[in-house]
Scaffold this active site. Structure first.
Site, PDB file in Angstrom:
ATOM      1  N   GLU A  90     -18.349   2.849 -41.068  1.00 28.06           N
ATOM      2  CA  GLU A  90     -17.833   1.780 -39.958  1.00 28.06           C
ATOM      3  C   GLU A  90     -17.510   2.199 -38.557  1.00 28.06           C
ATOM      4  O   GLU A  90     -17.917   1.776 -37.451  1.00 28.06           O
ATOM      5  CB  GLU A  90     -17.306   0.618 -40.320  1.00 28.06           C
ATOM      6  CG  GLU A  90     -17.567  -0.857 -39.578  1.00 28.06           C
ATOM      7  CD  GLU A  90     -16.868  -0.798 -38.294  1.00 28.06           C
ATOM      8  OE1 GLU A  90     -17.030  -1.608 -37.183  1.00 28.06           O
ATOM      9  OE2 GLU A  90     -15.679  -0.272 -38.356  1.00 28.06           O
ATOM     10  N   GLU A  91     -16.517   3.161 -38.618  1.00 28.83           N
ATOM     11  CA  GLU A  91     -15.612   3.371 -37.589  1.00 28.83           C
ATOM     12  C   GLU A  91     -16.356   4.427 -36.618  1.00 28.83           C
ATOM     13  O   GLU A  91     -16.362   3.917 -35.385  1.00 28.83           O
ATOM     14  CB  GLU A  91     -14.343   3.936 -38.008  1.00 28.83           C
ATOM     15  CG  GLU A  91     -13.436   3.039 -38.705  1.00 28.83           C
ATOM     16  CD  GLU A  91     -12.863   2.116 -37.751  1.00 28.83           C
ATOM     17  OE1 GLU A  91     -12.890   2.146 -36.647  1.00 28.83           O
ATOM     18  OE2 GLU A  91     -12.066   1.172 -38.318  1.00 28.83           O
TER      19      GLU A  91
ATOM     20  N   HIS B  75      -5.664   0.315 -35.198  1.00 25.15           N
ATOM     21  CA  HIS B  75      -5.787   1.661 -34.541  1.00 25.15           C
ATOM     22  C   HIS B  75      -4.359   2.087 -34.023  1.00 25.15           C
ATOM     23  O   HIS B  75      -4.497   2.890 -33.157  1.00 25.15           O
ATOM     24  CB  HIS B  75      -6.885   1.401 -33.720  1.00 25.15           C
ATOM     25  CG  HIS B  75      -8.310   1.142 -34.084  1.00 25.15           C
ATOM     26  ND1 HIS B  75      -9.088   1.747 -33.451  1.00 25.15           N
ATOM     27  CD2 HIS B  75      -8.843   0.183 -35.296  1.00 25.15           C
ATOM     28  CE1 HIS B  75     -10.430   1.296 -34.001  1.00 25.15           C
ATOM     29  NE2 HIS B  75     -10.174   0.427 -35.188  1.00 25.15           N
TER      30      HIS B  75
ATOM     31  N   ASP C 118     -14.077   3.052 -44.542  1.00 26.23           N
ATOM     32  CA  ASP C 118     -13.642   4.442 -44.052  1.00 26.23           C
ATOM     33  C   ASP C 118     -12.348   3.974 -43.204  1.00 26.23           C
ATOM     34  O   ASP C 118     -11.861   3.020 -42.862  1.00 26.23           O
ATOM     35  CB  ASP C 118     -14.669   4.701 -43.075  1.00 26.23           C
ATOM     36  CG  ASP C 118     -15.393   3.686 -42.040  1.00 26.23           C
ATOM     37  OD1 ASP C 118     -15.227   2.676 -42.280  1.00 26.23           O
ATOM     38  OD2 ASP C 118     -15.830   4.114 -41.062  1.00 26.23           O
TER      39      ASP C 118
HETATM   40 NI    NI Z   1     -12.198  -2.081 -38.311  1.00 25.23          NI
END
Ligand code: NI
Length: 413
Positions: free
Chosen positions: A148-149, A376, A90
């Protein structure tokens, strides 16, 4: 770990196989990068992954715990051990600011954590292992994980949906992009790799009234400010300094007008810890502190504290396998032992709670090319040389595990 003649031949075949699929893996990484999907919405990504795996003639199961996919590479030389490899798929709600032709086509969504790299590396590994599967004894299970995020539910949902059954793996490995190190390197660590991440929401309750007559009220804004302060004393004064922890309050909302004493303030925070003891102790201390401050000043509180992702604890033997196999691929100088864990969280932890496993870091930066952006961030990108390091390392460590299993005594380095 010295290779036997047969092992050396398979190792050679892996290096050749990885070179042969290099261009395809790079194309897949760029395709994934340009069409990122948020947690829980990984439909196109999942279809693309399934298409590649089916093209290799692999047995696959779709929609495992959402958009997850499980694929099996069954060795032609008989049954044996099972190694699992996991990649998350993701992306994040970040606007891609890069000026490259594979930049995100989706406004406000971007692969800023490198999960496109993880997915394409695992697909490349599937290609390499499928090309030598007749020589393998045992099974390699590929786990392509959603969510996962944002919701951090993908790993546990896949496990609930049977991802670790039929067959049960004896070990599991994942990698994560690591822009702190140059492409061509990896970092590994036995023991705790990432922190646990818990969250809480607290409502501080007071009594409303005219701002000119505070003695007739209980000022929730003042109480909230005292709660914020007092909570910051938990790590500095009430937990063992050797038990690392972070408490951060990230949101605060309250009040309706400048001349009205607020009767309610809401705050949310996150707690990161590296040990179970610290995790449980801080849960109790947060409530203790909030209760003490608010009730001591005539107010009240409501607390919703939720335990989230546990810490990733790398199995010593699996970590040893990673470091030795990576050394064969990229040389000893490029394999670094990480001195400390990171306070970030990873839901790969749920897999390592069930199966001996380890997460390692794949170096992805290249200072000379200006590729230094952190995870990020809206200009995050990788030196794609890292793809081949990932494919070779995952392929070779899977084969080594199928042949030798895990050491019961870790040899001296
Ligand atoms: Ni990651």
């Amino acid at each position: 770990m010295k290779k036997s003649k047969a092992e050396a031949e398979i190792f050679g075949a892996i290096l050749e196989g990885a070179d042969a699929v290099k261009e395809r893996v790079l194309e897949l990484r760029r395709e994934l990068h340009s069409c990122p999907e948020l947690s829980g919405e990984e439909e196109k990504t999942s279809n693309l992954v399934a298409g590649v795996l089916e093209g290799l003639g692999l047995e696959i199961r779709r929609n495992v715990g959402g958009h997850g996919i499980i694929a099996l590479i069954r060795g032609g030389a008989g049954e044996g051990r099972t190694m699992a490899l996991r990649a998350d798929m993701d992306a994040l709600p970040i606007q891609d600011l890069k000026e490259v032709d594979y930049a995100s086509d989706v406004p406000g969504v971007m692969h800023a954590c490198g999960h496109d790299v993880h997915t394409s590396v695992l697909l490349g590994t599937a290609m390499v292992l499928a090309s030598i599967k007749d020589r393998l004894k045992g099974t390699v299970k590929l786990v392509f994980q959603p969510s996962e995020e944002r919701s951090i539910t993908g790993a546990s949902m896949m496990i609930e949906d049977g991802a670790l059954k039929d067959p049960e793996p004896g070990a599991i490995v994942a990698l994560h992009c690591f822009p702190e190190m140059e492409a061509g390197t990896i970092a590994h660590k036995a023991g705790i790799m990432t922190a646990s991440a818990d969250k809480f929401k607290v409502v501080v309750l007071g009594k409303s009234g005219h701002a000119s007559r505070p003695h007739q009220c209980v000022d929730a804004i003042l109480l909230a400010s005292l709660v914020v302060n007092a909570i910051q004393h938990i790590v500095s004064r009430r937990t063992d300094p050797l038990h690392h922890a972070v408490i951060s309050i990230g949101t605060i909302q309250g009040g309706t007008a400048l001349n009205v004493i607020a009767d309610r303030v809401e705050m949310e925070g996150t707690v990161r810890t590296l040990s179970k003891d610290a995790r449980l102790k801080i849960r109790a201390l947060v409530e203790d502190t909030i209760r003490g401050v608010t009730e001591g000043m005539g107010g009240g509180y409501e607390l919703d504290y939720q335990f989230g992702t546990p810490a990733v604890v790398n199995d010593t033997a699996v970590d040893w396998l990673i470091s030795r196999c990576a050394t064969h691929v990229i040389g000893e100088d490029n394999v670094v032992t990480m001195p400390d864990p990171k306070m970030g969280a990873e839901d790969f932890a749920y897999f390592t709670e069930k199966v001996p496993g380890a997460l390692f870091r794949l170096g992805t930066s290249n200072k000379a090319k200006g590729l230094t952006a952190k995870l990020h961030s809206p200009d995050f990108d990788v030196d794609e040389k890292a793809l081949e390091v990932g494919v070779k390392t995952l392929s070779w460590l899977s084969v080594c595990y199928l042949i030798r299993g895990l050491p019961t005594v870790i040899p001296c380095p």
